[in-house]
Design a protein around this motif. Structure first.
Motif, PDB file in Angstrom:
ATOM      1  N   ALA A  39       0.830  -1.202   0.000  1.00 31.07           N
ATOM      2  CA  ALA A  39       0.000   0.000   0.000  1.00 31.07           C
ATOM      3  C   ALA A  39       0.867   1.256   0.000  1.00 31.07           C
ATOM      4  O   ALA A  39       2.079   1.202   0.218  1.00 31.07           O
ATOM      5  N   GLN A  40       0.206   2.390  -0.214  1.00 35.20           N
ATOM      6  CA  GLN A  40       0.849   3.706  -0.295  1.00 35.20           C
ATOM      7  C   GLN A  40       1.742   3.827  -1.533  1.00 35.20           C
ATOM      8  O   GLN A  40       2.681   4.637  -1.564  1.00 35.20           O
ATOM      9  N   LEU A  41       1.443   3.033  -2.574  1.00 37.28           N
ATOM     10  CA  LEU A  41       2.268   3.052  -3.784  1.00 37.28           C
ATOM     11  C   LEU A  41       2.056   4.347  -4.583  1.00 37.28           C
ATOM     12  O   LEU A  41       0.955   4.913  -4.605  1.00 37.28           O
ATOM     13  N   GLN A  42       3.114   4.773  -5.250  1.00 31.83           N
ATOM     14  CA  GLN A  42       3.004   5.901  -6.171  1.00 31.83           C
ATOM     15  C   GLN A  42       2.400   5.435  -7.496  1.00 31.83           C
ATOM     16  O   GLN A  42       1.638   6.160  -8.142  1.00 31.83           O
ATOM     17  N   SER A  43       2.745   4.196  -7.893  1.00 26.15           N
ATOM     18  CA  SER A  43       2.210   3.602  -9.119  1.00 26.15           C
ATOM     19  C   SER A  43       2.400   2.089  -9.031  1.00 26.15           C
ATOM     20  O   SER A  43       3.122   1.592  -8.154  1.00 26.15           O
ATOM     21  N   PHE A  44       1.726   1.367  -9.945  1.00 29.80           N
ATOM     22  CA  PHE A  44       1.932  -0.081  -9.995  1.00 29.80           C
ATOM     23  C   PHE A  44       2.099  -0.513 -11.442  1.00 29.80           C
ATOM     24  O   PHE A  44       1.614   0.137 -12.376  1.00 29.80           O
ATOM     25  N   ASP A  45       2.816  -1.642 -11.614  1.00 35.10           N
ATOM     26  CA  ASP A  45       3.186  -2.112 -12.948  1.00 35.10           C
ATOM     27  C   ASP A  45       2.565  -3.471 -13.284  1.00 35.10           C
ATOM     28  O   ASP A  45       3.019  -4.128 -14.223  1.00 35.10           O
ATOM     29  N   VAL A  46       1.562  -3.910 -12.528  1.00 37.98           N
ATOM     30  CA  VAL A  46       0.952  -5.220 -12.750  1.00 37.98           C
ATOM     31  C   VAL A  46      -0.558  -5.062 -12.864  1.00 37.98           C
ATOM     32  O   VAL A  46      -1.119  -4.000 -12.527  1.00 37.98           O
ATOM     33  N   SER A  47      -1.216  -6.119 -13.325  1.00 37.52           N
ATOM     34  CA  SER A  47      -2.672  -6.113 -13.475  1.00 37.52           C
ATOM     35  C   SER A  47      -3.259  -7.328 -12.762  1.00 37.52           C
ATOM     36  O   SER A  47      -2.566  -8.333 -12.524  1.00 37.52           O
ATOM     37  N   VAL A  48      -4.539  -7.238 -12.446  1.00 38.91           N
ATOM     38  CA  VAL A  48      -5.229  -8.356 -11.787  1.00 38.91           C
ATOM     39  C   VAL A  48      -5.150  -9.582 -12.684  1.00 38.91           C
ATOM     40  O   VAL A  48      -5.396  -9.522 -13.896  1.00 38.91           O
ATOM     41  N   GLY A  49      -4.767 -10.711 -12.096  1.00 40.28           N
ATOM     42  CA  GLY A  49      -4.639 -11.949 -12.845  1.00 40.28           C
ATOM     43  C   GLY A  49      -3.227 -12.265 -13.262  1.00 40.28           C
ATOM     44  O   GLY A  49      -2.935 -13.398 -13.677  1.00 40.28           O
ATOM     45  N   ASP A  50      -2.319 -11.264 -13.204  1.00 45.27           N
ATOM     46  CA  ASP A  50      -0.924 -11.506 -13.587  1.00 45.27           C
ATOM     47  C   ASP A  50      -0.244 -12.429 -12.582  1.00 45.27           C
ATOM     48  O   ASP A  50      -0.496 -12.349 -11.373  1.00 45.27           O
ATOM     49  N   TRP A  51       0.643 -13.270 -13.109  1.00 44.25           N
ATOM     50  CA  TRP A  51       1.557 -14.022 -12.252  1.00 44.25           C
ATOM     51  C   TRP A  51       2.879 -13.275 -12.227  1.00 44.25           C
ATOM     52  O   TRP A  51       3.441 -12.946 -13.271  1.00 44.25           O
ATOM     53  N   VAL A  52       3.349 -12.968 -11.021  1.00 45.27           N
ATOM     54  CA  VAL A  52       4.601 -12.227 -10.885  1.00 45.27           C
ATOM     55  C   VAL A  52       5.644 -13.122 -10.226  1.00 45.27           C
ATOM     56  O   VAL A  52       5.323 -13.947  -9.362  1.00 45.27           O
ATOM     57  N   SER A  53       6.881 -12.956 -10.627  1.00 47.41           N
ATOM     58  CA  SER A  53       7.971 -13.777 -10.106  1.00 47.41           C
ATOM     59  C   SER A  53       8.740 -13.019  -9.033  1.00 47.41           C
ATOM     60  O   SER A  53       8.670 -11.785  -8.936  1.00 47.41           O
ATOM     61  N   ALA A  54       9.504 -13.765  -8.264  1.00 49.92           N
ATOM     62  CA  ALA A  54      10.350 -13.149  -7.243  1.00 49.92           C
ATOM     63  C   ALA A  54      11.343 -12.209  -7.906  1.00 49.92           C
ATOM     64  O   ALA A  54      11.979 -12.550  -8.908  1.00 49.92           O
ATOM     65  N   GLY A  55      11.456 -10.995  -7.367  1.00 49.41           N
ATOM     66  CA  GLY A  55      12.370 -10.003  -7.907  1.00 49.41           C
ATOM     67  C   GLY A  55      11.741  -9.090  -8.943  1.00 49.41           C
ATOM     68  O   GLY A  55      12.357  -8.098  -9.345  1.00 49.41           O
TER      69      GLY A  55
END
Length: 473
Positions: free
Chosen positions: A414-430
Motif C-alpha cells: 500500500a501507499q504506492l506511487q504507481s503499480f506495474d501489474v494487473s489483476v490476474g498476472d503471475w509475478v515472479s520473485a524479484g
C-alpha cells in the motif's frame, strides 16, 4: 486458521472422537478400560485448544492498516478490485465481513465461558451452604467403620466424617482436608458401610483432582454437544469403576448393589457441585451402573478394543496438535528469493503491533510494517504469486494485493506511487510491481506491507516470517 474454521473443526473433531469412543465402549468393555478410552477421547478433544493456547493471536479490536482502518474483505472467494476502488463480489459470496464474524464468534465464546464460570461459582456457593451446617463426628463406631474403609482403599489417612441435614447423596470434598458428608437419614442403615467404602475409593483414585479436569472439558468446548457427551460418559464410568473396585473390597456384589438401590431411594441426587465426588449425580444412570455391576465383562474380552483405542489415540494425537498449532497460520511452502526493497536509504519506520498513530497520536494496533524510502523506489515481489487486486483503497492509497504461490497467505503493498501489474498476472520473485509513494493518508513516502491469511482474519508480523527479507542488505 480463522476462529470460524477452528470452531467448526472442533465440533467435527469432537464428534468423530466421541462416536469412536462410544462405539468401543458401548458393550463388552470393563469399567476400567471404558474409563481409559473416554479419558483418551477427552484428551484428544482438548488437545487442539491446549496447543492453540500457545500460539493463538488475540483478535484485534482496532486495526490500523498503515494509518487507517481497512475496508473489510468479503468472506469467501477473492473478489476483483479495479481502479475505481469499488469491490465486485462474485455471485454467492457472503456479505458478512470476516472481521465482524470473527468478533461475533469471540463474543459468543467469551459469553459461553463466562456463563460456565458463573455456574461453577454458583456451585461453590451451594457447596458452602450444604457443608456450613454439617456436624463433624469425632468418635464412635461410624468413625471406626470409616477408618476400616479407608484402610481397605489404601488411604494413609481417612477422611473426616460429617453429617448433613439435607437428604441428598453422600459426597466427599476437600483436597487438603477431605471430608465425607452423609445425610442424617442414612445413619444406622446397613447401606452406610459400603457407601463409605465407595467414597474412600474415590479419594484413593484421586477423583477429587481428576473430576474437575474431566468435567472442565465441556466448560472449555461448551459449543460442542459431543464434549457434553464425553463429560456424561466420564461421570458415568468414574462411578462404575468405583463400584467395581468397591465390590472387590467388600467381597459381596449383591449386597453392594442393594446398598446402591437403597441409597438411591433414600437420597436425592446432588446438584452439580465443583470439586466433589458424589454417589449419585443422576438417578437415571443407576440402572446402567447396576447392570454393569451385576453382569461384569471379562477383562480379556475388552482388552483388544482397549488396545485399538490406545492405538487410535496415538495416531490421532498429531492431528489434534496440528489443529491448534495451525491457528496463526504458516508459510505453507512459500519461499522468498528476493527482498522487497533494495535501496540504501530504506529503513523500517513503523513495525507491526501497538503504536502511537503518527497523525492522530492515539495508541492503535498497526497490522502491517512501514518501510520509509524515497519516492519512486522500486517495490519488488519477494516470491512468486498471483495479483488479486490493484487500484485505490481509501487511506491505503494505491495498492497491489498478491496471493503467494503454494501458501494460504497474501501480501498487500500500500501507499504506492504507481503499480506495474494487473489483476490476474503471475509475478515472479524479484519482479517490480510498483513504486514507493504516499498516495493514501501518510506523513511521507513509504511502503505499507501486510502479510495475512486468505480469509483476512489473521495478520502476521512480516518481519518475523521465515525467509522474508523486507530490506536488502
Amino acid at each position: 486458521m480463522s476462529l470460524a474454521v477452528g470452531v467448526t473443526t472442533s465440533i467435527v473433531w469432537t464428534g468423530g472422537i466421541a462416536l469412536f469412543a462410544e462405539g468401543l465402549t458401548r458393550q463388552g468393555m470393563t469399567p476400567g478400560n471404558s474409563q481409559i478410552i473416554w479419558r483418551l477421547a477427552a484428551l484428544l478433544m482438548a488437545l487442539p485448544w491446549a496447543a492453540a493456547a500457545f500460539v493463538w493471536l488475540v483478535p484485534n479490536a482496532v486495526i490500523d492498516p498503515g494509518v487507517n482502518m481497512p475496508w473489510a474483505d468479503l468472506l469467501g472467494a477473492p473478489h476483483d478490485f479495479h481502479a475505481s476502488g469499488t469491490p465486485s463480489p462474485r455471485p454467492g459470496t457472503s456479505l458478512v465481513p470476516p472481521a465482524q464474524l470473527e468478533t461475533t464468534l469471540w463474543i459468543a465464546l467469551l459469553t459461553g465461558w463466562s456463563i460456565r464460570l458463573m455456574i461453577f461459582l454458583r456451585g461453590h456457593f451451594k457447596l458452602a451452604k450444604i457443608t456450613r451446617s454439617a456436624s463433624l463426628i469425632e468418635a464412635g463406631p461410624l468413625l471406626n467403620a470409616l477408618r476400616a474403609a479407608a484402610s481397605k482403599s489404601g488411604l494413609a489417612r481417612p477422611p473426616e466424617l460429617a453429617v448433613i441435614e439435607p437428604n441428598c447423596s453422600p459426597f466427599v470434598t476437600g483436597w487438603l482436608r477431605p471430608v465425607l458428608y452423609v445425610p442424617r437419614a442414612m445413619l444406622g442403615t446397613s447401606a452406610l458401610a459400603p457407601i463409605m467404602q465407595h467414597e474412600c475409593t474415590h479419594l484413593a483414585r484421586g477423583d477429587l483432582f481428576t473430576r474437575p479436569l474431566e468435567r472442565g472439558l465441556a466448560d472449555l468446548i461448551w459449543f460442542s454437544p459431543f464434549a457434553w457427551l464425553a463429560r456424561a460418559r466420564l461421570d458415568y464410568w468414574r462411578e462404575a469403576v468405583c463400584d467395581d473396585v468397591t465390590v472387590r473390597q467388600t467381597g459381596d456384589r449383591l449386597a453392594y448393589a442393594r446398598a446402591l438401590a437403597f441409597t438411591a431411594r433414600l437420597c436425592q441426587p446432588l446438584p452439580q457441585l465443583p470439586a466433589t465426588a458424589s454417589l449419585f449425580n443422576r438417578k437415571r444412570t443407576l440402572p446402567m451402573r447396576l447392570t454393569t455391576l451385576l453382569y461384569p465383562v471379562p477383562i480379556r474380552s475388552s482388552r483388544p478394543r482397549l488396545i485399538a483405542g490406545i492405538a487410535a489415540a496415538l495416531a490421532a494425537a498429531p492431528l489434534a496438535l496440528a489443529q491448534g498449532l495451525s491457528v496463526p497460520g504458516s508459510v505453507d511452502g512459500a519461499t522468498f528469493p528476493s527482498a522487497v526493497i533494495a535501496h540504501p536509504q530504506a529503513r523500517i519506520t513503523s513495525s507491526f503491533g501497538v503504536r502511537t498513530h503518527p497523525i492522530t497520536h492515539k495508541e492503535i494496533f498497526h497490522n502491517g510494517t512501514d518501510i520509509g524510502a524515497p519516492f519512486g523506489t522500486p517495490v519488488l515481489m519477494p516470491a512468486t504469486g498471483k495479483v488479486l487486486m490493484t487500484g485505490s483503497k481509501g487511506n491505503y492509497g494505491t495498492i497491489v494485493e498478491v496471493q503467494l504461490e503454494g501458501s494460504g497467505h497474501r501480501l498487500r503493498f500500500a501507499q504506492l506511487q504507481s503499480f506495474d501489474v494487473s489483476v490476474g498476472d503471475w509475478v515472479s520473485a524479484g519482479e517490480k510491481i510498483g513504486e514507493v509513494g504516499a498516495s493514501g493518508k501518510a506523513t511521507g513516502p513509504h511502503l505499507h506491507i501486510e502479510y495475512f491469511t486468505d480469509d483476512g482474519d489473521t495478520f502476521l508480523d512480516a518481519e518475523t516470517i521465515d525467509g522474508l527479507t523486507l530490506i536488502a542488505d
